[in-house]
Design a protein around this motif. Structure first.
Motif, short mmCIF file in Angstrom:
data_model
loop_
_atom_site.label_atom_id
_atom_site.label_comp_id
_atom_site.label_asym_id
_atom_site.label_seq_id
_atom_site.Cartn_x
_atom_site.Cartn_y
_atom_site.Cartn_z
N TYR A 40 -4.68 55.19 30.59
CA TYR A 40 -4.01 53.54 31.06
C TYR A 40 -5.15 52.48 31.25
CZ TYR A 40 -2.63 49.84 34.20
OH TYR A 40 -2.22 48.53 34.83
N ASN A 41 -5.99 53.11 31.58
CA ASN A 41 -7.85 51.75 30.88
C ASN A 41 -7.84 51.64 29.82
OD1 ASN A 41 -7.98 51.68 33.62
ND2 ASN A 41 -9.59 53.55 34.36
N ALA A 42 -7.69 52.65 29.26
CA ALA A 42 -8.20 52.85 27.96
C ALA A 42 -6.96 51.24 26.90
CB ALA A 42 -7.96 53.75 27.08
N MET A 43 -5.57 51.50 27.28
CA MET A 43 -4.56 50.85 26.70
C MET A 43 -4.50 49.69 27.14
SD MET A 43 -1.81 54.02 27.10
CE MET A 43 -0.02 53.16 26.45
N PHE A 44 -4.74 49.18 28.76
CA PHE A 44 -4.13 47.99 29.53
C PHE A 44 -5.96 47.89 29.88
CE2 PHE A 44 -0.41 50.09 29.22
CZ PHE A 44 0.01 49.29 28.39
N GLY A 45 -6.98 48.19 29.62
CA GLY A 45 -7.61 47.79 30.66
C GLY A 45 -8.75 46.03 29.88
N PRO A 46 -9.92 45.35 30.02
CA PRO A 46 -10.39 44.59 29.58
C PRO A 46 -10.15 44.32 28.24
CG PRO A 46 -11.50 45.70 31.18
CD PRO A 46 -10.80 46.50 30.74
N ASP A 47 -10.31 45.00 27.47
CA ASP A 47 -9.85 44.75 26.14
C ASP A 47 -7.96 44.38 25.51
OD1 ASP A 47 -9.80 47.55 25.82
OD2 ASP A 47 -11.41 47.77 24.70
N TRP A 48 -7.64 45.39 26.21
CA TRP A 48 -6.19 45.50 25.96
C TRP A 48 -6.08 45.94 24.75
CZ3 TRP A 48 -2.68 43.86 29.72
CH2 TRP A 48 -1.57 44.40 29.91
N ARG A 49 -6.12 46.91 24.40
CA ARG A 49 -6.26 47.80 22.83
C ARG A 49 -4.41 47.90 22.75
NH1 ARG A 49 -10.24 50.14 24.26
NH2 ARG A 49 -12.40 50.93 23.37
N TRP A 50 -4.13 47.65 23.72
CA TRP A 50 -2.21 47.43 23.51
C TRP A 50 -1.90 46.03 22.51
CZ3 TRP A 50 1.92 50.32 25.22
CH2 TRP A 50 2.78 50.26 25.05
N ALA A 51 -2.80 45.34 22.12
CA ALA A 51 -2.28 44.06 21.56
C ALA A 51 -2.39 44.61 19.66
CB ALA A 51 -3.15 43.06 21.84
N ALA A 52 -2.47 45.62 20.00
CA ALA A 52 -2.99 45.83 18.85
C ALA A 52 -1.44 46.84 18.20
CB ALA A 52 -4.35 47.00 17.72
N PHE A 53 -1.14 47.26 19.29
CA PHE A 53 0.74 47.44 18.29
C PHE A 53 1.11 46.34 18.19
CE2 PHE A 53 0.12 51.18 21.62
CZ PHE A 53 0.19 51.87 20.23
N ASP A 54 1.20 45.27 18.73
CA ASP A 54 1.97 43.71 18.74
C ASP A 54 1.62 43.22 17.36
OD1 ASP A 54 2.55 43.95 20.97
OD2 ASP A 54 1.36 42.80 22.47
N LEU A 55 0.15 43.32 16.63
CA LEU A 55 -0.34 42.56 15.51
C LEU A 55 0.39 42.94 14.12
CD1 LEU A 55 -1.86 40.68 14.76
CD2 LEU A 55 -3.95 41.65 14.43
N GLY A 56 0.17 44.72 14.42
CA GLY A 56 1.34 45.54 13.42
C GLY A 56 -0.08 45.69 12.22
N VAL A 57 -1.71 45.35 12.35
CA VAL A 57 -2.06 45.53 11.13
C VAL A 57 -2.29 46.75 10.98
CG1 VAL A 57 -4.51 44.91 9.55
CG2 VAL A 57 -2.98 43.18 11.20
N GLU A 58 -2.40 47.91 12.50
CA GLU A 58 -3.26 49.21 11.61
C GLU A 58 -1.87 49.79 12.40
OE1 GLU A 58 -7.21 50.50 13.82
OE2 GLU A 58 -6.42 48.47 14.57
N SER A 59 -1.78 51.13 11.58
CA SER A 59 -0.60 51.74 11.84
C SER A 59 -0.91 52.71 13.27
CB SER A 59 -0.80 53.17 11.03
OG SER A 59 -1.64 54.49 11.86
N ASN A 60 0.40 52.98 14.30
CA ASN A 60 0.92 53.16 15.06
C ASN A 60 -0.28 54.35 16.24
OD1 ASN A 60 2.18 51.17 15.87
ND2 ASN A 60 4.44 51.61 15.36
N GLU A 61 -0.12 55.38 14.97
CA GLU A 61 -0.96 56.47 14.97
C GLU A 61 -2.35 55.96 15.05
OE1 GLU A 61 3.36 57.04 13.77
OE2 GLU A 61 1.43 55.93 12.66
N GLU A 62 -3.57 55.41 14.69
CA GLU A 62 -4.13 54.83 14.71
C GLU A 62 -4.82 54.42 15.33
OE1 GLU A 62 -5.49 53.87 9.99
OE2 GLU A 62 -4.45 52.19 10.87
N ILE A 63 -4.16 53.08 15.85
CA ILE A 63 -3.91 52.47 17.47
C ILE A 63 -3.98 53.94 18.33
CG2 ILE A 63 -3.26 51.33 19.07
CD1 ILE A 63 -1.93 49.68 16.13
N ALA A 64 -3.51 54.56 18.67
CA ALA A 64 -3.23 55.18 19.49
C ALA A 64 -4.04 56.10 19.59
CB ALA A 64 -1.63 56.03 19.07
N GLN A 65 -5.11 56.91 18.08
CA GLN A 65 -6.02 57.84 18.62
C GLN A 65 -6.91 57.31 18.95
OE1 GLN A 65 -5.88 60.98 16.71
NE2 GLN A 65 -8.13 60.39 18.53
#
Length: 199
Positions: A40-65
C-alpha cells in the motif's frame, strides 16, 4: 438539480470520486494481509506510484514490479497486478453517475476526462454501463497524457468540439490542480467533494 448542471450545455466529468468511488484503502484490501501495508505504501505513498498506471507509458507489469521492489516484497508484482485487475470491484456509483441518463435526456452533451489506466477503465465501463452513455471518454492511458497537463484538455477540446466558456462547458473534478487548469483554459468548473447534486 444543481443549477450548475442545469445551466451547462456540455458537462465534462472526472470519473474517480466524481462518478465512481475510488478509495485506496479498499484497493489495499485486495492485497495479502502479510504484505498489505508495505505494498500500500509503495502504491499510494507520497510519490503516488499508482499514477504510472494512469499515464500508460510503461507496461502494467513494469509498474507493478517497481511497486514490489519499493515495498521489498518478493512475488509482490503478481499481488499488485491482482489488485489492479480487480479494484473496479471495490468501486460504487456516486450520485452524479446516476444522473447521466437524466442529463442526457435533457440534451446535455456529456463527456469524461479521466486519469485512468487500462484495462482498468474497460473493466469499469463493463461494470458501470452509464459510462458508455457519455458522448466521448478521454482517458489518460489512451492519450499518454494526464491531468493537470493542459495538453490532455486540448485533446478533449479538439476531439469533442467543445467551447471552454463558463456559460457553456462545465468541468467537474475532485482534484484542485485539475480544476485550476480547467479554469485557466476557460471552463466553468466545479471542485467536487461529494456535494448534494439534487439541491
Amino acid at each position: 438539480m444543481d443549477e450548475r448542471l442545469l445551466n451547462a450545455e456540455a458537462i465534462v466529468f472526472d470519473v474517480g470520486n466524481v462518478l465512481l468511488s475510488f478509495e485506496p484503502e479498499k484497493v489495499a484490501s485486495l492485497l495479502p494481509q502479510e504484505h498489505r501495508q508495505a505494498l500500500y505504501n509503495a502504491m499510494f505513498g507520497p510519490d503516488w506510484r499508482w499514477a504510472a498506471f494512469d499515464l500508460g507509458v510503461e507496461s502494467n507489469e513494469e509498474i507493478a514490479q517497481s511497486m514490489a521492489d519499493a515495498a521489498g516484497v518478493p512475488g509482490g508484482r503478481e499481488m499488485v497486478l491482482y489488485a489492479y485487475s480487480h479494484y473496479h470491484e471495490t468501486m460504487h456509483p456516486l450520485p452524479l453517475y446516476h444522473m447521466i441518463p437524466q442529463l442526457k435526456s435533457m440534451g446535455k452533451r456529456l463527456f469524461a476526462l479521466t486519469n485512468y489506466g487500462e484495462p482498468a477503465f474497460s473493466f469499469a465501463c463493463q461494470a458501470h454501463p452509464n459510462l458508455l452513455l457519455l458522448e466521448d471518454r478521454v482517458v489518460s492511458a489512451h492519450e499518454k497524457l494526464a491531468k493537470p497537463d493542459p495538453a490532455i484538455f486540448a485533446t478533449l477540446i479538439q476531439r469533442c468540439g467543445l467551447t471552454p466558456r463558463p456559460d457553456h462547458t462545465l468541468f467537474i473534478d475532485d482534484s484542485l490542480p485539475n480544476v485550476l487548469t480547467a479554469q485557466a483554459l476557460g471552463f466553468g468548473t466545479w471542485h467536487y467533494a461529494g456535494d448534494d447534486v439534487l439541491s
